[in-house]
Design an enzyme around this catalytic site. Structure first.
Site, PDB file in Angstrom:
ATOM      1  N   SER A  79       0.683  -1.134  -0.048  1.00 14.17           N
ATOM      2  CA  SER A  79      -0.030  -0.077   0.121  1.00 14.17           C
ATOM      3  C   SER A  79       0.814   1.381  -0.106  1.00 14.17           C
ATOM      4  O   SER A  79       0.299   2.417  -0.363  1.00 14.17           O
ATOM      5  CB  SER A  79      -0.859  -0.079   1.263  1.00 14.17           C
ATOM      6  N   ASP A 402      -3.420   8.504   7.643  1.00 12.27           N
ATOM      7  CA  ASP A 402      -4.208   7.466   8.209  1.00 12.27           C
ATOM      8  C   ASP A 402      -3.560   6.715   9.388  1.00 12.27           C
ATOM      9  O   ASP A 402      -2.546   6.928   9.845  1.00 12.27           O
ATOM     10  CB  ASP A 402      -5.109   6.738   7.372  1.00 12.27           C
ATOM     11  N   HIS A 405      -0.409   5.022   7.042  1.00  7.40           N
ATOM     12  CA  HIS A 405       0.351   5.807   5.815  1.00  7.40           C
ATOM     13  C   HIS A 405       0.476   7.254   6.030  1.00  7.40           C
ATOM     14  O   HIS A 405      -0.257   7.904   6.677  1.00  7.40           O
ATOM     15  CB  HIS A 405      -0.656   5.547   4.408  1.00  7.40           C
TER      16      HIS A 405
END
Length: 441
Positions: A79, A402, A405
């Site tokens: 991610s 978040d 990240h």
């Protein structure tokens, strides 16, 4: 009025309506296509913030030139660099809804786990390339892939099953198989000599491993903590990555496919992520030392493994960039980073006016270093970012976007370090700019 019993239910009702409206939004690729077809040839012609950004859209950076520094950028990872792969998968690990992407060029979610750009977007700009489309999000024609492909999938790890509780993902082994399939398609369409030349002059960027801790070791999947002490686990991960890069597990590996320029990213300080600050009840935002110690060990073992790999693959240029070191420099020296009024004028008025502006508008820095911009609970680390109402108004002064990240602003700094060690040295034995300069001699 301040003590009115009607205010609280009214606020709850409004919040619920906002959340429902957000969850009812269609996926980006379900909305209308661009007038110019599935691909956007120039950022100027891309949709406005009120338009849709299909997952197949190629966004070109403002520094795109007719003579890029390399032919293409190929990305493997999780991610940290996923540009939309998981939009097409059945998984909870998706970033295709607001507020993700709100500060991106199109102000729409694209599948990137950030409020804006991810590190490989900034590197593409430096290289004079378009933003790299996801493998599952492009048309499949060679013309759409000659500037690079992003195979990264959120939730994936070095271990095949890492992140499987989130749903579908493309593992490291599967991503390398996709790379091989792409190369074979290049050979069939442009001939072996041309394909080999393109591949050997391109950059390969690998950023993976975080989920092997978040979704495997720290969850003690299959009682792994009993079987492996952290040091042994890190050695296992590094050796697995080494074999995937060489890839004795595949009929055709990256090196045999003439891959010669590789950037391998170390892991960021996961123990400083808002989720773990919340889970481990950090009192004043102190990072979780036990987790960060494992990440430090992993980065050390990987860097040593890559040194061995350089000796085995003498024609390959492999650099290791320590995201832990770069990220901790931002966290510890957050006051000297961040946005300025003057810096936004750089493109238009040059360094002279910027210098004057800085006198009156000093660097604000990252003044929120522990809390995520988007989330809920202490450190905004308890509940994941699922609605615009959960996000802060200004992400540029936050380190974390978040639970796990970083923000666009942090991604930019890390990318600048990978490119030229602009803020701090985190790449060994050289940064990407030096590697390209060395190859040009």
């Amino acid at each position: 009025m301040k003590n009115s019993p009607l205010i609280f239910p009214f606020v709850i009702l409004i919040s619920a309506l906002i959340l429902l409206r957000t969850l009812a939004l269609p996926y980006p690729h379900q909305e209308h296509q661009l007038n110019d077809g599935p691909f956007c040839n120039n950022i100027v012609n891309c949709p406005s913030p009120s338009s849709t950004v299909p997952a197949t859209t190629i966004l070109y950076s403002e520094t795109l030139t007719s003579h890029p520094l390399v032919p293409a950028l190929f990305v493997i990872g999780d991610s940290s660099v996923d540009s939309g792969t998981n939009n097409f998968l059945g998984t909870f690990a998706r970033a295709d809804r607001p507020p993700y992407g709100r500060d991106f060029d199109t102000h729409r979610p694209t599948g990137r786990f950030s409020n804006g750009r991810i590190p490989v977007d900034f590197l593409a700009m430096r290289l004079g390339l378009p933003f790299v489309p996801s493998y599952l999000g492009q048309s499949g024609f060679v013309e759409a892939m000659v500037h690079g492909v992003n195979y990264a999938s959120a939730g994936s790890g070095i271990i095949f099953s890492s992140g499987s509780e989130l749903g579908q993902h493309i593992s490291l082994t599967q991503q390398i198989q996709q790379v091989t399939d792409t190369f074979q398609q290049f050979i069939l369409n442009m001939g072996e000599a041309a394909a080999t030349g393109l591949i050997s002059r391109s950059i390969f960027y690998i950023s993976i491993g975080t989920n092997d801790f978040i979704h495997y070791y720290l969850l003690n999947v299959s009682d792994v903590q009993t079987l492996y002490l952290p040091w042994s686990f890190n050695q296992f991960l590094a050796e697995t990555m080494k074999q995937e890069i060489k890839s004795t597990l595949l009929a055709q590996n990256l090196y045999n496919a003439n891959v010669r320029k590789v950037v391998v990213m170390g892991l960021a300080p996961v123990g400083c992520a808002p989720f773990y600050l919340w889970q481990y009840h950090s009192r004043n935002g102190e990072c979780v030392k036990s987790i960060n110690d494992m990440i430090l060990e992993f980065n050390f073992v990987v860097s040593y493994m890559l040194e061995e790999l350089r000796q085995e693959l003498v024609d390959a240029n492999i650099i290791f960039c320590d995201a832990f070191e770069g990220s901790m420099d931002i966290i510890k020296n957050h006051d000297r980073y961040g946005q300025t009024i003057g810096s936004s004028l750089l493109t238009f008025f040059g360094h002279l006016i910027v210098s004057v502006c800085l006198i009156f508008a000093p660097i604000s820095g990252f003044n929120v270093t522990t809390d995520a911009c988007c989330g809920y609970g202490r450190y905004r680390g308890w509940i994941m970012c699922i609605a615009p109402a959960m996000a802060c108004s200004n992400a540029s002064n936050h380190i974390w976007w978040d639970q796990f990240h970083p923000t666009d602003a942090v991604n930019k700094i890390l990318a600048e370090n990978v490119w030229s060690s602009l803020h701090t040295e985190m790449c060994y034995p050289m940064d990407l700019r030096d590697m390209l300069a060395q190859n040009a001699k």
